[in-house]
Write a protein that holds these residues in place. Structure first.
Motif, PDB file in Angstrom:
ATOM      1  N   GLU A   1       0.861  -1.190   0.000  1.00 47.73           N
ATOM      2  CA  GLU A   1       0.000   0.000   0.000  1.00 47.73           C
ATOM      3  C   GLU A   1       0.899   1.243   0.000  1.00 47.73           C
ATOM      4  OE1 GLU A   1      -3.243   2.242  -0.316  1.00 47.73           O
ATOM      5  OE2 GLU A   1      -3.317   0.041  -0.311  1.00 47.73           O
ATOM      6  N   GLY A   2       0.554   2.204  -0.828  1.00 48.57           N
ATOM      7  CA  GLY A   2       1.332   3.439  -0.905  1.00 48.57           C
ATOM      8  C   GLY A   2       2.444   3.388  -1.939  1.00 48.57           C
ATOM      9  N   TRP A   3       2.508   2.295  -2.699  1.00 49.43           N
ATOM     10  CA  TRP A   3       3.538   2.141  -3.734  1.00 49.43           C
ATOM     11  C   TRP A   3       2.860   1.672  -5.015  1.00 49.43           C
ATOM     12  CZ3 TRP A   3       8.432   3.748  -2.985  1.00 49.43           C
ATOM     13  CH2 TRP A   3       8.819   4.004  -1.665  1.00 49.43           C
ATOM     14  N   GLY A   4       2.770   2.554  -6.001  1.00 47.61           N
ATOM     15  CA  GLY A   4       2.157   2.207  -7.272  1.00 47.61           C
ATOM     16  C   GLY A   4       0.658   2.421  -7.244  1.00 47.61           C
ATOM     17  N   THR A   5       0.030   2.076  -8.359  1.00 50.97           N
ATOM     18  CA  THR A   5      -1.406   2.310  -8.480  1.00 50.97           C
ATOM     19  C   THR A   5      -2.222   1.028  -8.414  1.00 50.97           C
ATOM     20  OG1 THR A   5      -1.227   2.283 -10.886  1.00 50.97           O
ATOM     21  CG2 THR A   5      -1.118   4.428  -9.790  1.00 50.97           C
ATOM     22  N   MET A   6      -1.614  -0.114  -8.616  1.00 49.27           N
ATOM     23  CA  MET A   6      -2.247  -1.430  -8.443  1.00 49.27           C
ATOM     24  C   MET A   6      -3.616  -1.551  -9.099  1.00 49.27           C
ATOM     25  SD  MET A   6      -0.065  -2.992  -6.595  1.00 49.27           S
ATOM     26  CE  MET A   6       0.595  -3.327  -5.000  1.00 49.27           C
ATOM     27  N   LEU A   7      -3.825  -0.942 -10.253  1.00 51.34           N
ATOM     28  CA  LEU A   7      -5.106  -0.980 -10.954  1.00 51.34           C
ATOM     29  C   LEU A   7      -6.255  -0.500 -10.077  1.00 51.34           C
ATOM     30  CD1 LEU A   7      -4.685  -4.389 -12.816  1.00 51.34           C
ATOM     31  CD2 LEU A   7      -4.276  -2.098 -13.718  1.00 51.34           C
ATOM     32  N   ASP A   8      -5.954   0.420  -9.189  1.00 54.02           N
ATOM     33  CA  ASP A   8      -6.945   0.979  -8.275  1.00 54.02           C
ATOM     34  C   ASP A   8      -7.910   1.898  -9.002  1.00 54.02           C
ATOM     35  OD1 ASP A   8      -6.672   0.046  -5.738  1.00 54.02           O
ATOM     36  OD2 ASP A   8      -5.372   1.652  -5.040  1.00 54.02           O
ATOM     37  N   GLN A   9      -9.159   1.782  -8.622  1.00 57.96           N
ATOM     38  CA  GLN A   9     -10.136   2.776  -9.023  1.00 57.96           C
ATOM     39  C   GLN A   9     -10.478   3.572  -7.779  1.00 57.96           C
ATOM     40  OE1 GLN A   9     -13.424   0.678 -10.982  1.00 57.96           O
ATOM     41  NE2 GLN A   9     -12.733   1.689 -12.838  1.00 57.96           N
ATOM     42  N   ILE A  10     -10.612   4.875  -7.952  1.00 53.72           N
ATOM     43  CA  ILE A  10     -11.021   5.674  -6.796  1.00 53.72           C
ATOM     44  C   ILE A  10     -12.330   6.386  -7.123  1.00 53.72           C
ATOM     45  CG2 ILE A  10      -8.676   5.916  -5.914  1.00 53.72           C
ATOM     46  CD1 ILE A  10      -8.705   8.802  -6.850  1.00 53.72           C
ATOM     47  N   ASN A  11     -13.131   6.563  -6.100  1.00 56.81           N
ATOM     48  CA  ASN A  11     -14.451   7.154  -6.246  1.00 56.81           C
ATOM     49  C   ASN A  11     -14.368   8.649  -6.526  1.00 56.81           C
ATOM     50  OD1 ASN A  11     -16.132   4.880  -5.927  1.00 56.81           O
ATOM     51  ND2 ASN A  11     -15.688   4.876  -3.740  1.00 56.81           N
ATOM     52  N   PRO A  12     -15.459   9.223  -7.032  1.00 53.41           N
ATOM     53  CA  PRO A  12     -15.480  10.655  -7.332  1.00 53.41           C
ATOM     54  C   PRO A  12     -15.136  11.510  -6.119  1.00 53.41           C
ATOM     55  CG  PRO A  12     -17.465   9.592  -8.164  1.00 53.41           C
ATOM     56  CD  PRO A  12     -16.730   8.579  -7.345  1.00 53.41           C
ATOM     57  N   LEU A  13     -14.348  12.539  -6.369  1.00 50.25           N
ATOM     58  CA  LEU A  13     -13.974  13.556  -5.379  1.00 50.25           C
ATOM     59  C   LEU A  13     -13.172  12.998  -4.210  1.00 50.25           C
ATOM     60  CD1 LEU A  13     -17.273  15.652  -5.417  1.00 50.25           C
ATOM     61  CD2 LEU A  13     -15.220  15.911  -6.846  1.00 50.25           C
ATOM     62  N   THR A  14     -12.605  11.793  -4.362  1.00 53.13           N
ATOM     63  CA  THR A  14     -11.714  11.252  -3.342  1.00 53.13           C
ATOM     64  C   THR A  14     -10.278  11.319  -3.852  1.00 53.13           C
ATOM     65  OG1 THR A  14     -11.938   8.960  -4.108  1.00 53.13           O
ATOM     66  CG2 THR A  14     -13.485   9.715  -2.404  1.00 53.13           C
ATOM     67  N   SER A  15      -9.338  11.312  -2.915  1.00 58.16           N
ATOM     68  CA  SER A  15      -7.916  11.442  -3.246  1.00 58.16           C
ATOM     69  C   SER A  15      -7.135  10.235  -2.777  1.00 58.16           C
ATOM     70  CB  SER A  15      -7.331  12.688  -2.573  1.00 58.16           C
ATOM     71  OG  SER A  15      -7.969  13.839  -3.047  1.00 58.16           O
ATOM     72  N   LYS A  16      -5.979  10.040  -3.382  1.00 57.79           N
ATOM     73  CA  LYS A  16      -5.062   8.981  -2.971  1.00 57.79           C
ATOM     74  C   LYS A  16      -3.642   9.496  -3.167  1.00 57.79           C
ATOM     75  CE  LYS A  16      -3.730   4.248  -3.561  1.00 57.79           C
ATOM     76  NZ  LYS A  16      -4.201   2.922  -3.840  1.00 57.79           N
ATOM     77  N   THR A  17      -2.780   9.174  -2.221  1.00 63.46           N
ATOM     78  CA  THR A  17      -1.364   9.512  -2.332  1.00 63.46           C
ATOM     79  C   THR A  17      -0.582   8.209  -2.437  1.00 63.46           C
ATOM     80  OG1 THR A  17      -1.648  11.545  -1.069  1.00 63.46           O
ATOM     81  CG2 THR A  17       0.582  10.660  -1.193  1.00 63.46           C
ATOM     82  N   THR A  18       0.353   8.166  -3.371  1.00 58.79           N
ATOM     83  CA  THR A  18       1.152   6.963  -3.577  1.00 58.79           C
ATOM     84  C   THR A  18       2.514   7.348  -4.132  1.00 58.79           C
ATOM     85  OG1 THR A  18       1.070   4.707  -4.473  1.00 58.79           O
ATOM     86  CG2 THR A  18       0.396   6.473  -5.949  1.00 58.79           C
ATOM     87  N   ASN A  19       3.415   6.376  -4.181  1.00 60.10           N
ATOM     88  CA  ASN A  19       4.750   6.561  -4.750  1.00 60.10           C
ATOM     89  C   ASN A  19       4.853   5.785  -6.054  1.00 60.10           C
ATOM     90  OD1 ASN A  19       6.402   7.927  -2.504  1.00 60.10           O
ATOM     91  ND2 ASN A  19       5.342   6.281  -1.436  1.00 60.10           N
ATOM     92  N   LEU A  20       5.393   6.417  -7.078  1.00 54.45           N
ATOM     93  CA  LEU A  20       5.689   5.740  -8.328  1.00 54.45           C
ATOM     94  C   LEU A  20       7.195   5.623  -8.452  1.00 54.45           C
ATOM     95  CD1 LEU A  20       3.224   7.486 -10.817  1.00 54.45           C
ATOM     96  CD2 LEU A  20       2.951   5.304  -9.641  1.00 54.45           C
TER      97      LEU A  20
END
Length: 185
Positions: A128-147
């Motif tokens: 968790e917190g590394w890459g996007t992992m084919l994640d979908q995120i809901n409208p108006l929500t945010s996610k922080t990750t490392n690429l």
């Protein structure tokens, strides 16, 4: 219509479809020529500034170039590889669309010795917190990750990152990378 007539009709139809696909039409050639003359504007965004793509607001928070990546989990760390280094950056993206959307990593671009190189594969780190992992995120929500992208140690020049799903061609300037001095190891 008999089965024989249907087969004859279908085989003729297949030949016509093949010819259209193989040779095209004047209209499609004209369209492709017009598309080749189209210029695409690129919006350059700096670290700490927000860029807006088709579905996301994106902020690049921090950029690091290193010979290894410490994830906080020794089994997922990326260790030193001779001749390579890692470009890691922390991003925050917010879905600004009205339905859930998948964020894709995008490309790192480096102009080195007069040639542009495109690094379109990020490193896979299953934490968790590394890459996007084919994640979908809901409208108006945010996610922080490392690429993280693996790049050659010899490369120098300006670094750019173009997020995926980005018809607006928003590109982030990540800084200038200089060749490391040899440590004699």
């Amino acid at each position: 219509m008999s089965i024989r007539q249907i087969r004859h009709f279908l085989s003729g139809l297949v030949v016509i479809v093949f010819m259209v696909l193989a040779f095209g039409s004047e209209d499609s050639d004209t369209a492709s020529i017009e598309n080749n003359t189209e210029t695409i504007e690129t919006e350059i965004i700096n670290i700490g500034e927000t860029g807006v793509t088709d579905y996301f607001e994106i902020l690049v928070n921090k950029v690091v170039v290193s010979d290894r990546v410490n994830t906080g989990n020794q089994f997922a760390d990326l260790n030193r590889e001779p001749g390579n280094q890692y470009l890691a950056f922390k991003i925050t993206f917010k879905n600004i669309d009205n339905e859930s959307r998948m964020f894709t990593d995008g490309d790192v671009l480096i102009n080195y010795n007069g040639k542009e190189y495109r690094y379109d594969k990020s490193e896979t780190i299953l934490l968790e917190g590394w890459g996007t992992m084919l994640d979908q995120i809901n409208p108006l929500t945010s996610k922080t990750t490392n690429l993280v992208y693996k790049i050659p140690q010899e490369i120098t020049g300006d670094l750019y990152w173009r997020p995926g799903r980005n018809s607006k061609n928003v590109t982030f300037y990540l800084g200038n990378i200089q060749a490391e001095a040899s440590t004699g190891e």
